[in-house]
Enzyme design. Sequence first.
Site, PDB file in Angstrom:
ATOM      1  N   HIS A   1      20.445 -16.861 -16.195  1.00  0.00           N
ATOM      2  CA  HIS A   1      21.046 -17.763 -15.206  1.00  0.00           C
ATOM      3  C   HIS A   1      20.294 -17.609 -13.884  1.00  0.00           C
ATOM      4  CE1 HIS A   1      24.276 -20.323 -13.654  1.00  0.00           C
ATOM      5  NE2 HIS A   1      24.221 -19.602 -12.548  1.00  0.00           N
TER       6      HIS A   1
ATOM      7  N   ASP B   1      29.919 -18.864 -17.330  1.00  0.00           N
ATOM      8  CA  ASP B   1      29.032 -17.936 -16.594  1.00  0.00           C
ATOM      9  C   ASP B   1      29.806 -16.759 -16.005  1.00  0.00           C
ATOM     10  OD1 ASP B   1      27.043 -19.753 -17.177  1.00  0.00           O
ATOM     11  OD2 ASP B   1      27.164 -20.764 -15.238  1.00  0.00           O
TER      12      ASP B   1
ATOM     13  N   CYS C   1     -29.746 -11.826  10.698  1.00  0.00           N
ATOM     14  CA  CYS C   1     -29.280 -10.537  10.190  1.00  0.00           C
ATOM     15  C   CYS C   1     -30.368  -9.768   9.451  1.00  0.00           C
ATOM     16  CB  CYS C   1     -28.044 -10.716   9.320  1.00  0.00           C
ATOM     17  SG  CYS C   1     -28.257 -11.869   7.981  1.00  0.00           S
TER      18      CYS C   1
END
Length: 930
Positions: free
Chosen positions: A106, A142, A707
């Site tokens: 559920h 439920d 770089c």
Amino acid sequence: MKIAVIGQSLFGQEVYCHLRKEGHEVVGVFTIPDKDGKADPLGLEAEKDGVPVFKFPRWRVKGQALPDVVAKYQALGAELNVLPFCSQFIPMEVISAPRHGSIIYHPSLLPRHRGASAINWTLIHGDKKGGFTIFWADDGLDTGDLLLQKECEILPDDTVSTLYNRFLFPEGIKGMVQAVRLIAEGKAPRLPQPEEGATYEGIQKKETAKINWEQPAEAIHNWIRGNDKVPGAWTEACGQKLTFFNSTLNTEGLVPEGEDLPILGAHRPGVVTKAGLILFGNDDRMLLVKNIQLEDGKMIPASHFFKGADSNALELTEEELVMAEAVRSAWKRILPSVLEVEDSTDFFKSGAASVDVVRLVEEVKELCDGLELENEDVYMATTFGDFVQLLVRKLRGDDKDSECIIDYVEKTVNKLTLRMPYQLFIGGMFVDAEGAKTYETINPTDGSVICQVSLAQVSDVDKAVAAAKDAFENGLWGKISARDRGRLLYRLADLMEQHQEELATIEALDAGAVYTLALKTHVGMSIQTFRYFAGWCDKIQGSTIPINHARPNRNLTLTRKEPIGVCVIIIPWNYPLMMLSWKTAACLAAGNTVVIKPAQVTPLTALKFAELTLKAGIPKGVVNILLGSGSLVGQRLSDHPDVRKIGFTGSTEVGKHIMKSCALSNLKKVSLELGGKSPLIIFADCDLSKAVQMGMSSVFFNKGENCIAAGRLFVEDSIHDQFVQKVVEEVRKMKIGNPLDRDTNHGPQNHEAHLRKLVEYCQRGVDEGATLVCGGRQVPRPGFFFEPTIFTDVEDHMSIAKEESFGPVMIISRFADGRGSPERVPAGENRYFRVLKCSSTEDRSPARKPPLHDVSSPFTTGPELGPPSQGEAKAVPPEAPPFHLLLSTQHFHGRRWWKPPAHTPDPTRTSCPCPIIVAFGRVRKWPQSE
């Protein structure tokens, strides 16, 4: 255990598969009857495995169980019933029959939200916590005893779909398997449900989903998101029912300026804005709705509500109606299970597969005399009505993407009219930052303001990552074939080539790049990169590895290369477009989605690139661009739990910080390309003219903002003075000036802060006793120009011998004749890092070999490697895979998963596992052991 699975849907299918993997015997599967000729996924999977499948339309009539149905169930001898998702009422004769009873899933934290539509009501009530319960089944109310519960946080903008996909589905499957395991072990609890806090709500239906405007904005937002997709929260306006989707309370910075939309019963009219539809609660707070479904079922962006014909279906001519009927016939042939193809018929929900997409595209091309139609067009218009509208727009030449509204800054520069976006790019849209925050981007040539650009905040980062994650998990990007993905990247490269003059001009304007260099390198290599990786898209594949047979099982080891997910790319300011391309092209080729953070001082080419991705047809959310500071945007990206990989190029200090953040957050993958001090060694027997040219290009290329620049030159003593003299002569020939002038070869430094650091760097060299031969000062003119600089008599202890300048500064040290190579650099504080090592000599003897192990960096990733390009000495070692910018690899061994080795290539890393020595363009590799 012997288990009967009773349920339906993909959730039921996954639970079924996991239970079988756990070794349980599924003796029967009970699911719903086929709908429109299409079987439920749970039943299909069970039939493949030869498990008995029953498709009862009902289990009971007027409250009484059907005897023949119960008999068929009892004949299976199940010891446990597992109900992962079940929409049917199951009689107690079945629920109570097995030895262990029945368990059911559920999607709420019982006893809260008993009944149907539990996920909807969790959101409608504004619960801060949600989750799921696995309980011992009862009579359908439920109220059974609890076995297991798991909870999660409800996010402010969660919908039924996001909550289900993020938690309830994946964790629910695990929870069901865990529950069965506890039962098998005899450890499953039975905890009575408390009545305190219990609620019971019925199923949400369309007629009960009407919006009540007499409540605060937050309650209206909860109502809309709680009804999102099904059944849809609706209201009455403009004489029709309008259904609202995709609601948010995050309206900071939004101004309710636009066209009013009167809404029946609302506290005040809504306002249609560029961002969507702004609504108001009775507390005068705002909420924003992004999508509206019209009464005829057509879904439109809320911002397009008043756009007339653009937002409504086209009226077809007689000739177009004939074409539509011919296309309808094609759909009928491809979808034999569909009795009648209506406008609402969905191609994929009706059972079409990928091969059917190809068939449809080819049939329509033939019907429409070679109309340009692609596979992704079918995915973008999945219903018949939308597909016909798409075809008609294409046939009329009216199929341009009008959904993305782009605001530009226009400037006439370099005999071009530049149209530059200036907003963040998130989810395929250019949008303002939260609070409409902006900052100035500066032209380094004269220090003037180019324009205001959006300054991203933390909430913008979260939106961009969410867009990238959704595009990866649910979007078109993951559905199209690798070949189609490659075709989109080829198209993007073609568009970059068509706009190369504009891109190069923006690089000159925003980054100070010399235009002619930018055209060849910054932009030219970017285009080559995308074409290179476009060709790799459909060539990424795993392998199988033979291993010994282990009886009684036969094991198989295989590799499967999969995309990682959301990748973050943080790029530097020296090559804004090229660094973006090197990292992004590899990520996209591998099937990832990206969030790109360009350097704060150079945002404009990244935004132009974003515009080109739209034109290329890259799906929304695949590429996202965030502008802003590293301390805020970069930090949030490093910490974000949904980011799976970060590629960073920048300083060593920041790289260490990013690596730490990645480790502390979610152990995300990280690739770093950091600072370096690369040596160039000039021997006395070299060709001096070539050595001088090598030294010039190694130091002053791209204003020294490189770089792999030669951060330090070692020159043999006997030629030292002559070398310095020739280099000074060459420096004096350099023209310093406007980067857009065709004869300029040295433009301004990238930004003012960097210029100041260069001035301080050179002053420190003078203070430490190095000889300043020339330069070392700012050029006396507007802008951020710095004189090309040469230092000699540089000793190892000096800071300029160890630290990278990242500018046009040549650092020269001499070494004694006949020494073979410079003395080893002392360990400890004098050690410097390298990105590339070069030597100039005609003698290849071992004595000439530089001391490689003394100049290597633990943080740099080696020489920058990219796609092959003319005239450049780049190499991939033979042992490296040809696709050296690859996605992560997963290895499956029997039923156990294990991590790939540490050297496995990944999407944004530019790496080389062995040192490279370059001598006049020839590549030599020395083994690491040496």
